[in-house]
Design a protein around this motif. Structure first.
Motif, PDB file in Angstrom:
ATOM      1  N   VAL A  16      21.335   5.360  25.820  1.00  0.00           N
ATOM      2  CA  VAL A  16      22.094   6.537  25.374  1.00  0.00           C
ATOM      3  C   VAL A  16      22.651   7.294  26.574  1.00  0.00           C
ATOM      4  O   VAL A  16      23.823   7.703  26.593  1.00  0.00           O
ATOM      5  CB  VAL A  16      21.198   7.452  24.503  1.00  0.00           C
ATOM      6  CG1 VAL A  16      21.851   8.812  24.307  1.00  0.00           C
ATOM      7  CG2 VAL A  16      20.940   6.810  23.147  1.00  0.00           C
TER       8      VAL A  16
ATOM      9  N   ALA B 278      25.519   5.064  18.284  1.00  0.00           N
ATOM     10  CA  ALA B 278      25.252   5.271  19.708  1.00  0.00           C
ATOM     11  C   ALA B 278      25.966   4.255  20.591  1.00  0.00           C
ATOM     12  O   ALA B 278      26.441   4.606  21.679  1.00  0.00           O
ATOM     13  CB  ALA B 278      23.751   5.223  19.966  1.00  0.00           C
TER      14      ALA B 278
ATOM     15  N   PHE C  89      16.194   7.829  20.750  1.00  0.00           N
ATOM     16  CA  PHE C  89      17.434   8.620  20.686  1.00  0.00           C
ATOM     17  C   PHE C  89      17.174  10.119  20.827  1.00  0.00           C
ATOM     18  O   PHE C  89      18.021  10.933  20.454  1.00  0.00           O
ATOM     19  CB  PHE C  89      18.198   8.363  19.375  1.00  0.00           C
ATOM     20  CG  PHE C  89      18.607   6.945  19.177  1.00  0.00           C
ATOM     21  CD1 PHE C  89      19.518   6.345  20.026  1.00  0.00           C
ATOM     22  CD2 PHE C  89      18.083   6.186  18.146  1.00  0.00           C
ATOM     23  CE1 PHE C  89      19.894   5.028  19.850  1.00  0.00           C
ATOM     24  CE2 PHE C  89      18.452   4.875  17.953  1.00  0.00           C
ATOM     25  CZ  PHE C  89      19.359   4.290  18.815  1.00  0.00           C
TER      26      PHE C  89
END
Length: 782
Positions: A602, A427, A540
């Motif tokens: 993210v 990420a 996430f």
């Protein structure tokens, strides 16, 4: 082999007659061949005779290969515990029973399990005898579980409510609270799964309508720079058309809304669970119960000279534990680096051996890398459990509950890094440290570091999440059910039919012996599995909106799977008392905080959301105002690709077709002259950081408002002061032992109990525990 809940607390008295339903409280098993050894037989007899002197009776039964010892406690044993087992004051007034209330089977199991595990014969405890092979195993018989079999442990009951009270009566509060939490978690996943599915399907609705996807699919004249060292082929940007459309399914404007929704969902879920738990505990009347207090009371009743281990803080021991924990965390992070090495070497191998076409190499590397990481997780789980146990033993906690809490914290920390280190790398690190064409960062100076997928790093993160979570929810559940089922069937096949006894007692013992063994980790492993799943569902989740849906389906199966295992395939767990899920609540709160941080990062750094918004209002055709005839993202693809001149390649001869190509494009924001980071890069970085700060502050403000609006009565304990306020001057505990009254202040966990003795005339004829239920005239002045 231990049983669940060794040396652990009791529950209050309910109505029922255990005499008819529980002929034997406990069963010890020994190998018949061991009976021929004089030493082992003598040690068995010593232990059994010691139990007999304590008030137990036992019966030996043989079936040809095994010797079964049925053990049952006489009524006088429970007189010492009877007032300890009385229900604490609930929200309403309760009247004292006219006579002694019958002790239910689950309570008998707790008492018998505690006494057996604290009985010593010739210096040997029951654990020592099991470890040395004197006894092969010990277990509690399954009795009275027919209702649970019909109403709970059935696949066809998958959508029915769970009988939590029946689970509590049979397995104890600890197991019942686990299933109550799991059921509530599954129920709360329904709205999260619905919103995630809606976000994902909205991407399908705009599958061909995205301006960015249109530009990529029509970019036949834009050539991407070569990505590998072996095949230096220039690839048309339009070749990534399919992946660009797929990426838009989970990297769109709805992703931001869903990430914010899931952060709020995690907060609301925990708060509603706290209220739901309060209802359950109030219904069970457990607000006045304290785990450490009762554990110490049990020890005082059984051992008049029992001394609580004093609290001894050691800077050396704490430093060693801290250093070892940091080293293990570094090892977990090193596993992510091992994944990097694997992916780099796999890319070189796949390119050199021509196993895949060049455009398929990146996808193959990502998929095999996820499989490799899953295998590493399985291996490191066993290593982490051993390390966490060793660290807890070295730390020397004073009570079982303290040891359980410390072990939970250490094991979860190691497991978190084992599961999420690779996701953190993908990420936030992947594709950001590999330089640019003509000057690439190389591993050991030889292999070029991998880059993100052609359609962006969100595709890599999506695939990693989907594969790992999918494998854990499918393979793990299959192994969790098929493993015990196959083991049980194999033992049945090896069991000779001729050994089946006509004696119903012996036949019942044989059946329970063939079931899968349980230990102190049986329920712990279930909790840990759900905590990791909760992490995948919230952390996430912006890159994988289908995570709540997978978790929902998995949990519906998990509840019945665990029920079938506990009732049909495993020996009976020793019931344990609890009024909450313990340290796991702090774990859930920690995951919620990490989820807010991770999802904000993210969206800010991995997703293309911020670059699209900045282009739309600062660089694009709509910067001066909306134009109905023009899409505001027109030209975004060309803007987001930097230019590299092929003459600056260090080895231009190796590039295929480079004679007619003067420039190529790559994903980055760099200057076309010296390839330094451009002004657009720094503008984007500043806006990304600003978005991250605002994202975190907005959710923190929500938490602050939520805490301010919580009713005060839900944030205070009605019967007991908080642990932080328990001092030496708090109410004391009085225990009637066989030789008098033992008094000790038990609220202070760090204080050494003060023991005093009185003649047994304070309670003539029986021992017990002086609590607030004992009439004032019958209490000694402690």
């Amino acid at each position: 082999m231990g049983t669940e809940g060794d040396s652990f607390p009791l529950m209050e008295v309910n109505t029922g007659d255990p005499e008819a339903s529980e002929p034997w409280d406990y069963v010890l098993v020994a190998d018949r061949r061991g009976q021929r050894a004089t030493g082992q037989a003598h040690r068995q007899l010593q232990f059994l005779e010691k139990l007999k002197r304590k008030g137990f009776r036992y019966k030996m039964m043989e079936d040809g290969e095994k010797v079964f010892f049925g053990i049952r406690a006489e009524s006088r044993i429970f007189d010492l515990y009877r007032t300890l087992l009385m229900e604490s004051e609930g929200p309403g007034a309760r009247t004292q029973p006219a006579g002694p209330a019958p002790i239910p089977a689950s309570t008998r199991i707790r008492i018998v399990n505690f006494v057996l595990n604290n009985t010593t014969a010739a210096g040997d405890t029951l654990d020592d005898l099991v470890k040395s092979g004197v006894f092969e195993t010990r277990f509690v018989l399954h009795k009275g579980q027919d209702d649970l079999r019909k109403e709970w442990a059935q696949w066809r009951r998958v959508l029915r409510p769970q009988p939590i009270d029946d689970i509590r009566d049979y397995f104890g509060e600890k197991v019942a609270l686990y299933f109550a939490w799991l059921g509530w978690y599954t129920y709360m996943l329904v709205p999260a799964a619905a919103v995630g599915l809606l976000v994902f399907l909205s991407g399908f609705a705009l599958f061909n309508a995205s301006q960015i996807s249109k530009e990529i699919c029509e970019a036949h004249d834009i050539l991407l720079c070569p990505r590998g060292d072996h095949s230096r082929r220039y690839q048309q940007l339009s070749d990534t058309c399919t992946f660009a459309k797929l990426t838009h399914l989970f990297d769109n404007e709805g992703t931001v809304v869903f990430a914010i929704f899931m952060a709020l969902w995690a907060t609301v879920f925990l708060e509603i669970w706290k209220r739901q738990r309060a209802r359950v505990v109030l219904h069970w009347d457990l607000y006045g119960w304290d785990e450490d207090q009762e554990e110490m009371a049990l020890q005082l009743i059984n051992h008049r000279d029992y001394q609580l281990r004093p609290h001894q803080h050691s800077y050396l021991r704490s430093s060693v534990i801290l250093i070892l924990s940091v080293l293990m965390i570094c090892l977990m992070i090193g596993m992510a680096h091992l994944l990097v090495v694997y992916r780099v070497l796999a890319a070189a191998l796949f390119n050199s051996t021509l196993l895949f076409q060049e455009e398929q190499v990146t996808t193959a590397v990502v998929v095999t890398g996820a499989l490799f990481h899953y295998v590493v997780i399985l291996i490191m789980t066993k290593v982490n459990k051993c390390v966490a146990l060793k660290l807890c033993d070295f730390e020397k906690p004073r009570t079982f509950s303290e040891r359980e809490s410390k072990f939970t914290t250490k094991f979860f920390t190691l497991q978190f890094f084992a599961h999420f280190s690779s996701l953190i790398y993908i990420a936030f690190i992947l594709g950001r440290i590999n330089g640019h064409p003509g000057k690439s960062v190389r591993l050991a100076g030889l292999w070029k570091l991998e880059e993100c997928h052609l359609s962006g790093c969100m595709m890599d993160l999506f695939l990693q999440m989907a594969i790992i979570m999918g494998l854990k929810q499918t393979l793990s559940n299959c192994a969790e059910y098929l493993g015990p089922w196959l083991a049980y069937k194999c033992r049945l096949m090896r069991f000779k039919l001729g050994r089946a006894s006509g004696d119903p007692e012996l036949r019942d013992m044989q059946h329970n012996y063939l079931l899968n063994p349980v230990n102190t980790f049986s329920l712990f492993d279930e909790f840990m599995e759900m905590m990791i799943q909760y992490g995948f569902t919230t952390i996430f989740v912006a890159a994988f909106p289908l995570a709540p849906l997978l978790a929902l389906i998995s949990n519906l199966v998990e509840i019945r799977l665990d029920a079938i295992k506990m009732v049909r395939l495993q020996r009976r767990l020793v019931p344990r008392k609890a009024k909450d899920i313990g340290t796991w609540l702090q774990v859930l709160e920690t995951i919620g905080v990490l989820a807010v941080i991770a999802n904000g990062m993210v969206i800010a750094f991995t997703s293309e959301f911020i670059p699209r918004v900045v282009y739309k209002y600062h660089y694009g055709p709509c910067r001066l105002g909306a134009q109905p005839a023009v899409d505001c993202l027109t030209g975004y693809v060309n803007h987001s690709l930097s230019v590299f001149y092929t003459k600056d390649f260090q080895d231009p001869v190796q590039a295929e077709g480079s004679e007619n190509i003067t420039e190529c494009r790559y994903r980055d924001y760099r200057d076309a002259q010296d390839y330094s980071l451009s002004e657009q890069f720094w503008v984007l970085l500043a806006i990304r950081l600003l978005f991250l700060i605002l994202f975190e502050l907005q959710l923190q403000e929500h938490r602050r408002v939520r805490d301010a609006e919580l009713p005060k009565r839900l944030r205070t304990t009605r019967h007991l002061p908080p642990h932080s306020q328990r001092t030496w001057g708090s109410p004391e505990l009085c225990v009637w032992g066989p030789r008098g009254v033992v008094s000790g202040t038990l609220w202070s966990v760090r204080a050494q109990p003060r023991l005093e003795f009185w003649p047994p005339t304070h309670r003539a004829g029986r021992g017990g525990f002086a609590s607030q239920h004992t009439p004032q005239e019958e209490r000694p002045v402690c």
